[in-house]
Design a protein around this motif. Structure first.
Motif, PDB file in Angstrom:
ATOM      1  N   CYS A 161     -63.335  19.487  -1.319  1.00 29.57           N
ATOM      2  CA  CYS A 161     -61.968  18.694  -1.359  1.00 29.57           C
ATOM      3  C   CYS A 161     -61.119  19.265  -2.477  1.00 29.57           C
ATOM      4  CB  CYS A 161     -62.485  17.170  -1.902  1.00 29.57           C
ATOM      5  SG  CYS A 161     -60.898  16.062  -2.063  1.00 29.57           S
ATOM      6  N   CYS A 207     -60.180  16.401  -5.446  1.00 29.27           N
ATOM      7  CA  CYS A 207     -60.982  16.304  -6.602  1.00 29.27           C
ATOM      8  C   CYS A 207     -62.112  17.295  -6.730  1.00 29.27           C
ATOM      9  CB  CYS A 207     -61.838  14.942  -6.311  1.00 29.27           C
ATOM     10  SG  CYS A 207     -63.324  15.092  -5.141  1.00 29.27           S
ATOM     11  N   CYS A 261     -62.803  12.494   1.821  1.00 28.24           N
ATOM     12  CA  CYS A 261     -63.755  12.768   0.606  1.00 28.24           C
ATOM     13  C   CYS A 261     -64.357  11.527   0.323  1.00 28.24           C
ATOM     14  CB  CYS A 261     -62.827  13.240  -0.546  1.00 28.24           C
ATOM     15  SG  CYS A 261     -63.667  13.598  -1.995  1.00 28.24           S
ATOM     16  N   THR A 271     -65.674  10.895  -2.405  1.00 31.26           N
ATOM     17  CA  THR A 271     -65.593  10.554  -3.679  1.00 31.26           C
ATOM     18  C   THR A 271     -64.062  10.329  -4.051  1.00 31.26           C
ATOM     19  OG1 THR A 271     -66.876  12.536  -4.298  1.00 31.26           O
ATOM     20  CG2 THR A 271     -65.392  11.713  -6.174  1.00 31.26           C
ATOM     21  N   CYS A 272     -63.113  10.910  -3.460  1.00 30.52           N
ATOM     22  CA  CYS A 272     -61.600  10.427  -3.823  1.00 30.52           C
ATOM     23  C   CYS A 272     -60.942   9.723  -2.705  1.00 30.52           C
ATOM     24  CB  CYS A 272     -60.826  11.340  -4.446  1.00 30.52           C
ATOM     25  SG  CYS A 272     -60.231  12.793  -3.469  1.00 30.52           S
TER      26      CYS A 272
HETATM   27 ZN    ZN Z   1     -62.172  14.342  -3.372  1.00 32.28          ZN
END
Ligand code: ZN
Ligand code: ADP
Ligand code: ZN
Length: 833
Positions: free
Chosen positions: A538, A541, A578, A580-581
């Motif tokens: 990504c 992030c 993503c 995560t983000c």
């Molecule tokens: Zn990310």
């Protein structure tokens, strides 16, 4: 297996056990013909039929009689056809170590022995045909026309011209391959075939030389005739050159024709003889002056510890942990000298010697003719000569890469492994072996001292030093109070946010290159790329996606948009955001060195830029030249892959930039973090080695990653503590032993079927659950050279039990009729790619 000691002078052996360099894990028994019974030695090469073909193999044991209980039937035992060596090229020590490698790594012994010898010595055999007595008798009765004409012609040719090499003979009689009727004639006893080693085998090179006759008595014997001016010149030149010269040199120096030399010889003024010529890989190299330093205190302490162990004459392993620029090389040289002073030999292994032309010159300057140099880009002739000088004891020190661990150094006293953590010590094809680990065993067998040197010891070695298995020596500072290089990270997520599109270079790096150049100093730009693997990263992030079971990166397979774990075969769909983000994904595929070089030329049109990578590596001289030019300051900037990070010492380099360090961090390999840490630490060690301070810039999407953080702080201990915890928690070395079993097959279905069968066999052999068996899963390179590759990973706390399970499973597989040639066993795999 029997003892490998040479046959004593008891009864002459009747049988030889021979191992062949083929993918077979056993030795075969042959009868020795009468003529060879006295001369055959363990460690010598022979030609013997394996199946239908004659093959070169190595004698591993000599037997006066067949073992009791053997299933061999006397009449079915074949005969050794030819002995290729009277002096065994494999010394007892080297033979022992090849046997250990074969055993430990489950590798074919013959393959290991072949790997232990210089390439040029591996003779191939050729076949010759000749006519028999019977053939000659028949010849007169044969028809010279009609259907048998070809046979008659062939016999006549053999009768008239003697022996022929088989292929040449077929050409002469106009056949593309050996005709059936020729075989029939052989069966009928009209012709016979013999086997011999091919004449292209590397040999000692010889040349003509002359020596001045002792008393100049030649004159009186030849009747006191006066000498011509040319003859006088020749004699003068010879005298100046200490009375002997190669004929070609004499002709050149004295400016005479070769008839002058012949006349002098005829008249008895000089004697002609043949001398061996040494093909010396460094014959044209400029050697540096051997510098003599006063050792620093830390160096002195380290050297004393090594010398103490040497003087005890016992096996010992020492880990020399010295930051980059702490002067380890000087310690190595003196340790080797100390071994020589005790009348023992020395060995130094380095990861890639073509990269360190400066080191080989420095060692040559110190050790002169005592040192032999071995590496992958020597010509066959050079390699053979260097090897012969060690075998004969003329040279007592060897400097070389991986395979030099088998060098026939006599009475080995010390072994140095520089950059012991380097993965190129591991041979990644059969026979798989790790030169560092092999060297440790060799040191043990020869009661030698072994020094593992590194600025970033492998987790395994540092763990062993912690546990007291290795003696720990530390050089914590650079020599001459030089400052440690600083490494700074450039956060590419910010660069991406600023520019809104992916950029190869950050402004920070570009302006640093500019400033460095303006100060007339040099820059190295490095890419971190090992192999190729696609993964998802990504750009917002910096996260990539890991396997929930294995803690390694998942690999992206474009065809079905899935992410796969190459250890346990976990599959999942590639997400579109993503996790995560929640930003959108960008597939990251690193740039190549060539593109980087091109981009740099566009940015800096006036700079002199050189490039080194795997593509240019094959061209050895170009490669060396680029490095030497850079060392001489004839280039301003050097671009390359991680191999540039290793072991060079360029005092005028004050900037090192690493583009795309993330490509290495995201490899699907549990050692990815360790490798990235090592790389950055080493890179940082390249900058500011002279009196100028250095700067190191690391571009990354992962500035928070612990490997990068600790590397930038030059904090080995901090990294080790964190990494060893991961290894313990996830069950990786040094806490478990690993084996990777790779199944290869042209047909995908077969490859999978064999792999599943193998898994079944492993599970059955693993009744008491000593091992964890992962897979089968597609290998990271799922198709290579037209073969499908499927792998199984085995983990166990007991290496011994792991081997028992693997051996039992393979035996069961073989018994079920499976051809084991499609399975490779990789014990202690280093690269999981
Ligand atoms: Zn990310
Ligand atoms: P390392 O292998 O630990 O990175 P080197 O052996 O390459 O370090 O040494 C770094 C530099 O320091 C080299 O240029 C070397 O010639 C120099 N050097 C080594 N020992 C000394 C010493 N005792 N005094 C002065 N200079 C030294
Ligand atoms: Zn997994």
């Amino acid at each position: 297996m029997t003892s490998v000691a040479p046959a004593a002078n008891q009864t002459a052996p009747l049988y030889a056990q021979v191992a062949f360099p083929v993918h077979l894990n056993k030795a075969f028994t042959y009868r020795l013909p009468q003529s060879l019974q006295q001369v055959a030695r363990v460690g010598s090469r022979v030609v013997a039929p394996l199946g239908t073909k004659p093959l070169t193999g190595y004698i591993v044991a000599l037997l006066p009689r067949l073992r009791s209980g053997t299933s061999l039937i006397e009449s079915e035992i074949k005969e050794v056809q030819e002995l290729l060596d009277v002096d065994p090229p494999l010394s007892t020590e080297v033979l022992e170590i090849t046997r250990w490698v074969a055993d430990y790594y489950a590798a074919p012994w013959g393959e290991v022995m072949r790997a232990a010898l210089p390439a040029g010595i591996n003779a191939t055999v050729e076949q010759a045909v000749s006519i028999t007595e019977r053939g000659r008798e028949t010849l007169s009765n044969l028809e010279t026309s009609g259907p048998a004409k070809a046979r008659t012609n062939a016999l006549q040719l053999l009768a008239a011209e003697g022996e022929f090499e088989l292929n040449t003979f077929c050409l002469r009689i106009g056949a593309a391959k050996t005709p059936q009727w020729l075989r029939e004639m052989e069966t009928a006893g009209l012709i016979e075939r013999s086997y011999r080693s091919r004449s292209t085998v590397t040999r000692v090179k010889r040349r003509k030389a002359v020596r001045l006759a002792k008393s100049e008595g030649g004159e009186s014997q030849s009747g006191n005739k006066r000498m011509t001016p040319a003859q006088q010149r020749a004699i003068e030149v010879l005298r100046v050159n200490r009375d002997t010269m190669a004929v070609s040199d004499l002709i050149k120096s004295a400016n005479i024709s070769d008839s002058v030399v012949r006349t002098l010889a005829k008249r008895g003024f000089v004697t002609e003889f043949e001398e061996d010529v040494r093909r010396d890989p460094l014959s044209r190299a400029e050697l540096p002056n051997a510098e003599v330093f006063k050792l620093t205190n830390a160096q002195t302490l380290a050297l004393r510890s090594i010398e103490k162990r040497l003087s005890e004459g016992l096996f010992a392993t020492l880990l020399l942990h010295g930051v980059t620029g702490s002067g380890k090389t000087e310690v190595y040289i003196r340790a080797m000298q100390a071994a020589l002073d005790l009348d023992r030999g020395a060995m130094m292994l380095v990861p890639e010697i073509a990269l360190t032309p400066i080191l080989s010159r420095r060692l040559r300057a110190h050790f002169g003719g005592q040192i032999a140099i071995f590496h992958s880009s020597l010509s066959k002739g050079e390699r053979f000569d260097e090897w012969s000088r060690l075998r004969s004891g003329q040279a007592r020190v060897v400097l070389g890469t991986r395979s030099a661990v088998f060098a026939p150094v006599q009475n080995l006293g010390v072994i140095i492994i520089d950059e012991e953590q380097d993965s190129s010590y591991r041979q990644e094809e059969s026979p798989f072996y790790h030169a560092r680990d092999t060297a440790i065993v060799r040191a043990q067998k020869e009661s030698a001292v072994i020094v593992l040197g590194s600025a970033t010891p492998s987790l395994e070695s540092f763990h062993n030093a912690q546990g007291g298995k290795y003696e720990y020596l530390h050089l914590s500072e650079r020599v001459a109070n030089r400052p440690m290089a600083r490494a700074e990270m450039i956060d590419m997520r910010e660069v991406f946010a600023r520019r809104k599109k992916p950029a190869v270079f950050s402004d920070e790096l570009l302006s640093a290159i500019d400033q460095t150049h303006a100060r007339n100093q040099q820059t190295i730009i490095l890419l971190n790329r090992r192999g190729y693997s696609s993964f998802i990263l990504c750009r917002s992030c910096g996260e990539s996606i890991n396997c929930p079971n294995c803690d390694v990166t998942l690999t992206y397979h474009q065809a079905d948009r899935t992410l796969i774990c190459h250890y346990c075969n976990h599959h999942q769909r590639a997400p579109s955001q993503c996790p995560t983000c929640a930003s959108k994904y960008i597939y990251y595929v690193g740039e190549g060195t060539e593109q980087i070089e091109e981009l740099l030329r566009q940015h800096f049109p006036t700079m002199r830029i050189g490039r080194i990578d795997r593509d240019t590596k094959s061209r050895r001289h170009q490669f060396e030249k680029t490095l030497l030019d850079f060392g001489k300051g004839e280039l301003d900037l050097l671009v390359g892959t991680q191999m540039l990070a290793k072991g060079h010492d360029f005092p005028n380099v004050t900037l090192v930039g690493v583009v795309s360090v993330d490509a290495g961090l995201a490899l699907p390999d549990f050692r990815a973090a360790e490798r990235a840490f090592q790389l950055i630490t080493q890179v940082a060690g390249r900058a500011g080695r002279g009196d100028l301070p250095g700067r190191v810039l690391i571009q990354t999407y992962h500035p928070h990653h612990y490997a990068l953080r600790h590397a930038c702080a030059q904090d080995y201990r901090g990294f080790y503590d964190e990494e060893i915890r991961h290894r313990r928690n996830h069950g990786y070395p040094p806490f478990v032993a690993l084996a990777l079993l790779l199944v290869r097959h042209k047909e995908a279905t077969r490859a999978h079927a064999i792999a599943h069968q193998l898994r079944q066999a492993l599970v059955e052999a693993n009744r008491d659950h000593a091992c964890r068996i992962l897979g089968p899963a597609p290998a990271p390179f799922a198709r290579l050279r037209g073969e499908h590759r499927v792998q199984l990973l085995i983990k166990s706390r007991s290496r011994k039990q792991m081997r028992v399970v693997i051996d039992a499973a393979l035996a069961a597989l073989e018994k079920s009729g499976q051809d084991l040639r499609s399975v490779t066993v990789d014990i202690d795999p280093v690269s999981m790619m």
